[in-house]
Design an enzyme around this catalytic site. Structure first.
Site, PDB file in Angstrom:
ATOM      1  N   GLY A   1       5.767  11.124   1.171  1.00  0.00           N
ATOM      2  CA  GLY A   1       5.630   9.679   1.097  1.00  0.00           C
ATOM      3  C   GLY A   1       4.236   9.186   1.468  1.00  0.00           C
ATOM      4  O   GLY A   1       3.363   9.949   1.910  1.00  0.00           O
ATOM      5  N   HIS A   2       4.030   7.880   1.301  1.00  0.00           N
ATOM      6  CA  HIS A   2       2.722   7.280   1.549  1.00  0.00           C
ATOM      7  C   HIS A   2       2.320   7.403   3.018  1.00  0.00           C
ATOM      8  O   HIS A   2       3.152   7.332   3.916  1.00  0.00           O
ATOM      9  CB  HIS A   2       2.712   5.809   1.120  1.00  0.00           C
ATOM     10  CG  HIS A   2       3.680   4.954   1.868  1.00  0.00           C
ATOM     11  ND1 HIS A   2       5.018   4.880   1.551  1.00  0.00           N
ATOM     12  CD2 HIS A   2       3.504   4.134   2.923  1.00  0.00           C
ATOM     13  CE1 HIS A   2       5.624   4.056   2.373  1.00  0.00           C
ATOM     14  NE2 HIS A   2       4.725   3.593   3.226  1.00  0.00           N
ATOM     15  N   ASN A   3       1.026   7.633   3.229  1.00  0.00           N
ATOM     16  CA  ASN A   3       0.399   7.721   4.560  1.00  0.00           C
ATOM     17  C   ASN A   3       0.778   8.973   5.340  1.00  0.00           C
ATOM     18  O   ASN A   3       0.360   9.130   6.499  1.00  0.00           O
ATOM     19  CB  ASN A   3       0.738   6.502   5.441  1.00  0.00           C
ATOM     20  CG  ASN A   3       0.317   5.195   4.831  1.00  0.00           C
ATOM     21  OD1 ASN A   3      -0.574   5.153   3.990  1.00  0.00           O
ATOM     22  ND2 ASN A   3       0.961   4.114   5.233  1.00  0.00           N
TER      23      ASN A   3
ATOM     24  N   SER B   1       4.326   7.677   6.546  1.00  0.00           N
ATOM     25  CA  SER B   1       3.600   7.638   7.818  1.00  0.00           C
ATOM     26  C   SER B   1       4.055   8.681   8.825  1.00  0.00           C
ATOM     27  O   SER B   1       3.659   8.616   9.998  1.00  0.00           O
ATOM     28  CB  SER B   1       3.673   6.237   8.447  1.00  0.00           C
ATOM     29  OG  SER B   1       3.084   5.280   7.579  1.00  0.00           O
TER      30      SER B   1
END
Length: 365
Positions: free
Chosen positions: A258-260, A278
């Site tokens: 996922g993002h980050n 994250s």
């Protein structure tokens, strides 16, 4: 292409005996090996199979009686799987991609393709892209604007590299992977039911109509050296900062990052692992198939997770985890033992409630 036993042993850093100039043109399991193939019998369990095949040479375990097996030559492998790594590397011809840039490929005039690269047909290379020397790019790959890819990359059919993605040297990407798609990030004008439940762990004061507003992804993806990406892997770009994959990390098919997310060095993430936005993953972390990691948590260095483990809270370094939710592996084993005893325990409690004795309860285990 043939290889002599001498050359194979040298490539593996292994000892060999017998007719070292004997040439083989491939490898096979012992019972299926032909006279021009190297039989793979690195464990005594597979030794009997040599007599069923026609191999003249084999990779065997140290101390094996290779002459008694009817072989003319043998290579000794103290660590079978390590020998397999070296042997398959030596004998793998790789994809057939002609040198140079295929005439059916589209390369933006501002892009740079390094010396010695081989780019197949129907590839699209966007503005400002930099591809390092020795890269091999198979058909139908797209590389979006501003991406940078290091030396000796191998990117196979249909992979998608998004805008501004940065990738190190010796990158391997299997077909269909998508690196640098937008992150899955949305917000509601007022506090959403999801936010409320995360705070209360289950209770909701009111159910309201909600609509979702997109949070755009301004970051990209940064990948280190010697990273391998499996088929249909998806790595989302970061919201502001880049999603990061550390050097030496290997991702199996259908992994989703996922993002980050930050993944450390030399991690091994098996099929269908999902890591939510994250989260931070330390170095040398191993996750079996279908493991899941909650968003915004940290998994320490050298953690090992058995298949289908679900991690909802921070995991200390060196911990071995299993289960849903994740617990220490030894704790999970004891919990499963206790679970198997529950039917018998329930029957005994029922018998006691009826005024009988525990001895009268049926044994249901």
């Amino acid at each position: 292409m043939g290889h002599t036993i001498r050359d194979i042993a040298k490539a593996l850093g292994a000892e060999a005996e017998g007719e070292l100039d004997l040439t083989v043109r491939g490898a096979a399991e012992p019972a299926a090996a032909g006279p021009d193939q190297l039989a793979l019998a690195m464990d005594p369990r597979y030794g009997d199979g040599i007599a069923k095949g026609q191999a003249l040479a084999a990779v065997v375990w140290p101390g094996a009686d290779w002459r008694g097996m009817g072989l003319k030559a043998a290579i000794f492998a103290p660590r079978g799987r390590l020998a397999m790594a070296g042997l398959t590397r030596l004998m793998d011809p790789g994809p057939a991609i002609a040198a140079g840039v295929h005439p059916l490929t589209v390369v933006d005039p501002s892009a740079t393709v390094g010396e010695g690269a081989a780019v197949g047909p129907f590839v699209v290379i966007g503005a400002g892209v930099v591809i390092g020397p020795g890269a091999r790019i198979a058909s139908h790959v797209s590389i979006a604007e501003g991406a940078r890819i290091g030396a000796d990359a191998l990117i196979l059919q249909g992979a998608r590299i998004g805008a501004r993605v940065t990738i190190g040297d010796r990158f391997i990407c299997q077909p269909g992977a998508v690196i640098g798609a937008d992150g899955f990030s949305f917000v509601t004008p007022e506090k959403s039911g999801v936010e409320e439940i995360r705070e209360t762990l289950g209770s909701r004061a009111e159910i309201r109509d909600q609509s979702w507003t997109r949070i755009h992804s301004l970051g990209a993806v940064t990948i280190g050296d010697d990273v391998e990406i499996g088929a249909n892997v998806c790595i989302d770009r970061g919201t502001i900062r880049d999603t990061q994959i550390g050097s030496g990390t290997k991702l199996d098919n259908l992994v989703h990052i996922g993002h980050n997310v930050q993944v450390g060095r030399d991690c091994l993430l098996c099929g269908q692992v999902g890591i939510a936005g994250s989260a931070r993953i330390g170095d040398r972390v191993v996750m079996g198939g279908q493991c899941g990691v909650n968003d915004n948590i940290f998994v320490g260095n050298d953690v090992i997770c058995g298949g289908a483990t679900k991690i909802f809270t921070n995991a200390p370094a060196g911990r071995v985890l299993l289960g849903y939710p994740a617990v220490k592996m030894e704790t999970h084993v004891e919990m499963q033992k206790a679970l198997r005893r529950l039917p018998r325990l329930a029957a005994r409690v029922a018998a006691l409630e009826k005024g009988g004795s525990e001895a009268e309860a049926p044994d249901s285990e």
